[in-house]
Design a protein around this motif. Structure first.
Motif, PDB file in Angstrom:
ATOM      1  N   THR A   1      11.871  14.494  -2.137  1.00  0.00           N
ATOM      2  CA  THR A   1      11.191  14.661  -0.828  1.00  0.00           C
ATOM      3  C   THR A   1      10.295  13.545  -0.506  1.00  0.00           C
ATOM      4  O   THR A   1       9.747  13.548   0.589  1.00  0.00           O
ATOM      5  N   ALA A   2      10.100  12.669  -1.453  1.00  0.00           N
ATOM      6  CA  ALA A   2       9.413  11.361  -1.174  1.00  0.00           C
ATOM      7  C   ALA A   2       9.456  10.654  -0.024  1.00  0.00           C
ATOM      8  O   ALA A   2       8.521  10.030   0.611  1.00  0.00           O
ATOM      9  N   ALA A   3      10.813  10.271   0.199  1.00  0.00           N
ATOM     10  CA  ALA A   3      11.303   9.412   1.345  1.00  0.00           C
ATOM     11  C   ALA A   3      10.593  10.213   2.646  1.00  0.00           C
ATOM     12  O   ALA A   3      10.039   9.387   3.759  1.00  0.00           O
ATOM     13  N   HIS A   4      10.840  11.363   2.781  1.00  0.00           N
ATOM     14  CA  HIS A   4      10.448  11.992   4.020  1.00  0.00           C
ATOM     15  C   HIS A   4       9.087  12.164   4.492  1.00  0.00           C
ATOM     16  O   HIS A   4       8.441  11.840   5.459  1.00  0.00           O
ATOM     17  N   ARG A   5       8.340  12.474   3.308  1.00  0.00           N
ATOM     18  CA  ARG A   5       6.695  12.467   3.339  1.00  0.00           C
ATOM     19  C   ARG A   5       6.224  11.353   3.410  1.00  0.00           C
ATOM     20  O   ARG A   5       5.354  11.113   4.353  1.00  0.00           O
ATOM     21  N   LEU A   6       6.863  10.184   2.902  1.00  0.00           N
ATOM     22  CA  LEU A   6       6.081   9.011   3.054  1.00  0.00           C
ATOM     23  C   LEU A   6       6.336   8.277   4.487  1.00  0.00           C
ATOM     24  O   LEU A   6       5.607   7.725   5.041  1.00  0.00           O
ATOM     25  N   ARG A   7       7.402   8.589   5.097  1.00  0.00           N
ATOM     26  CA  ARG A   7       7.516   8.364   6.595  1.00  0.00           C
ATOM     27  C   ARG A   7       6.390   8.893   7.415  1.00  0.00           C
ATOM     28  O   ARG A   7       5.825   8.215   8.181  1.00  0.00           O
ATOM     29  N   LYS A   8       6.188  10.048   7.250  1.00  0.00           N
ATOM     30  CA  LYS A   8       4.892  10.557   7.859  1.00  0.00           C
ATOM     31  C   LYS A   8       3.580   9.874   7.437  1.00  0.00           C
ATOM     32  O   LYS A   8       2.638   9.621   8.373  1.00  0.00           O
ATOM     33  N   PHE A   9       3.420   9.496   6.344  1.00  0.00           N
ATOM     34  CA  PHE A   9       2.151   8.558   6.153  1.00  0.00           C
ATOM     35  C   PHE A   9       2.063   7.544   6.697  1.00  0.00           C
ATOM     36  O   PHE A   9       1.113   6.593   7.125  1.00  0.00           O
TER      37      PHE A   9
ATOM     38  N   TYR B   1       2.220  15.713  -5.639  1.00  0.00           N
ATOM     39  CA  TYR B   1       2.089  16.254  -4.299  1.00  0.00           C
ATOM     40  C   TYR B   1       3.432  15.776  -3.605  1.00  0.00           C
ATOM     41  O   TYR B   1       3.802  16.953  -2.541  1.00  0.00           O
ATOM     42  N   VAL B   2       4.348  15.085  -4.082  1.00  0.00           N
ATOM     43  CA  VAL B   2       5.582  14.907  -3.570  1.00  0.00           C
ATOM     44  C   VAL B   2       6.521  14.679  -4.715  1.00  0.00           C
ATOM     45  O   VAL B   2       6.120  14.600  -5.804  1.00  0.00           O
ATOM     46  N   TYR B   3       7.775  15.297  -4.551  1.00  0.00           N
ATOM     47  CA  TYR B   3       8.883  14.991  -5.523  1.00  0.00           C
ATOM     48  C   TYR B   3       9.972  14.102  -5.160  1.00  0.00           C
ATOM     49  O   TYR B   3       9.903  13.662  -4.165  1.00  0.00           O
ATOM     50  N   PRO B   4      10.516  13.418  -6.263  1.00  0.00           N
ATOM     51  CA  PRO B   4      11.374  12.318  -5.767  1.00  0.00           C
ATOM     52  C   PRO B   4      12.368  12.708  -4.673  1.00  0.00           C
ATOM     53  O   PRO B   4      12.729  11.822  -3.987  1.00  0.00           O
TER      54      PRO B   4
ATOM     55  N   CYS C   1       0.966  -1.043  -0.002  1.00  0.00           N
ATOM     56  CA  CYS C   1      -0.035   0.118  -0.039  1.00  0.00           C
ATOM     57  C   CYS C   1       0.763   1.298  -0.081  1.00  0.00           C
ATOM     58  O   CYS C   1       0.674   2.392  -0.688  1.00  0.00           O
ATOM     59  N   TYR C   2       1.995   1.284   0.701  1.00  0.00           N
ATOM     60  CA  TYR C   2       2.787   2.445   0.857  1.00  0.00           C
ATOM     61  C   TYR C   2       3.622   2.687  -0.547  1.00  0.00           C
ATOM     62  O   TYR C   2       3.522   3.680  -0.904  1.00  0.00           O
ATOM     63  N   GLN C   3       4.101   1.533  -1.159  1.00  0.00           N
ATOM     64  CA  GLN C   3       4.588   1.709  -2.533  1.00  0.00           C
ATOM     65  C   GLN C   3       3.585   2.261  -3.355  1.00  0.00           C
ATOM     66  O   GLN C   3       3.828   2.940  -4.031  1.00  0.00           O
ATOM     67  N   GLN C   4       2.311   1.938  -3.508  1.00  0.00           N
ATOM     68  CA  GLN C   4       1.226   2.444  -4.452  1.00  0.00           C
ATOM     69  C   GLN C   4       0.942   3.689  -3.878  1.00  0.00           C
ATOM     70  O   GLN C   4       0.855   4.656  -4.724  1.00  0.00           O
ATOM     71  N   LEU C   5       0.886   4.243  -2.822  1.00  0.00           N
ATOM     72  CA  LEU C   5       0.609   5.465  -2.464  1.00  0.00           C
ATOM     73  C   LEU C   5       1.632   6.463  -2.766  1.00  0.00           C
ATOM     74  O   LEU C   5       1.759   7.448  -3.344  1.00  0.00           O
ATOM     75  N   GLU C   6       3.010   5.900  -2.753  1.00  0.00           N
ATOM     76  CA  GLU C   6       4.061   6.876  -3.223  1.00  0.00           C
ATOM     77  C   GLU C   6       3.998   7.091  -4.705  1.00  0.00           C
ATOM     78  O   GLU C   6       4.197   8.293  -5.215  1.00  0.00           O
TER      79      GLU C   6
END
Length: 253
Positions: free
Chosen positions: A213-221, A208-211, A195-200
């Motif tokens: 910034t994606a890792a940092h934002r996904l940690r919050k999700f 909504y995210v950029y390459p 699910c997290y991979q699909q969300l990213e």
């Protein structure tokens, strides 16, 4: 405690590995998973330190990554000597292991002897657990850390009390909470990772995210959804929404 999995990441010392097998058998744990081990579990050193627990080494599952070691698990807790884990919740062994035991299948993840667990490895777990030790020398031997956790699991399992009234009340209350907790229908870590991979992918697609910034934002999700204790049907619903968003963005005029 057959529902508890011990996961060791990049273990280098054969003697450590054998000692882990021995202490696991002391406390009735059998499920050992090795992530990219550096040492040989069949070496004389490992077998010698395992003493009467060679079958735990022989039956250990060997995988390449932490997510692979957590397949089938509903909850996972990482161990860490440091407490600077940012937004990750840091808990104590009594509380963390009580939470862990409420799931159908769970894992305790231990890092390599020389570096512990990286932040990238820790993010695959819902919580971080720290064993309280002397601040002057906080680094525990790997087998000792596993032994402390196994002992705490045994306390929780049997509802044992120690002489200290403070610890007695804490252990008793946690054990009672564990007894009263009904089994929780939780999504597995593998389902959540998918699910997290699909969300990213969707968040990158819609901007909504950029390459970078994606890792940092996904940690919050991850933290948001991990705290929610999602069920399999809830994860399926979220993934259905993501699929629809992906389809809709592909068909915009």
């Amino acid at each position: 405690m057959s529902n508890i999995r011990i996961v060791l990441v990049e273990t280098a010392g054969a003697r450590n590995l054998g000692s882990v097998a021995r202490v696991m058998k002391n406390f009735g744990l059998k499920d050992l998973w090795l992530v990219n081990p550096i040492c040989d579990r069949f070496s004389d050193e490992a077998q010698h330190m395992a003493v009467h627990a060679p079958e735990i080494l022989e039956n250990a599952r060997v995988v390449d990554t932490v997510p692979a070691a957590l397949v089938g698990c509903h909850r996972a807790i990482a161990t860490a000597g440091r407490i600077d884990k940012g937004e990750m919740k840091v808990t104590s062994p009594p509380k963390g292991l009580s939470w862990l035991m409420q799931a159908e299948t769970s894992a305790i993840v231990f890092g390599a002897e020389d570096r512990g667990l990286s932040n990238a490895e820790i993010q695959h777990c819902q919580q971080v657990m720290r064993i309280p030790v002397n601040d002057d020398y906080p680094s525990l031997n790997l087998a000792q850390a596993v032994g402390v956790c196994c002992y705490q699991l045994q306390l929780l399992k049997e509802g044992l009390r120690e002489n200290s009234q403070c610890h007695e009340n804490l252990t008793s209350q946690i054990a009672q909470d564990l007894i009263e907790s009904a089994p929780i229908d939780l999504a597995t870590r593998a389902d959540l990772e998918a699910c997290y991979q699909q969300l990213e992918a969707v968040l990158l697609k819609i901007g909504y995210v950029y390459p970078h910034t994606a890792a940092h934002r996904l940690r919050k999700f991850r933290h948001i959804f991990d705290r929610a204790n999602l069920s399999p049907s809830e994860v399926a619903m979220l993934r259905g929404i993501l699929r629809q968003v992906n389809w809709a963005t592909a068909h915009l005029d």
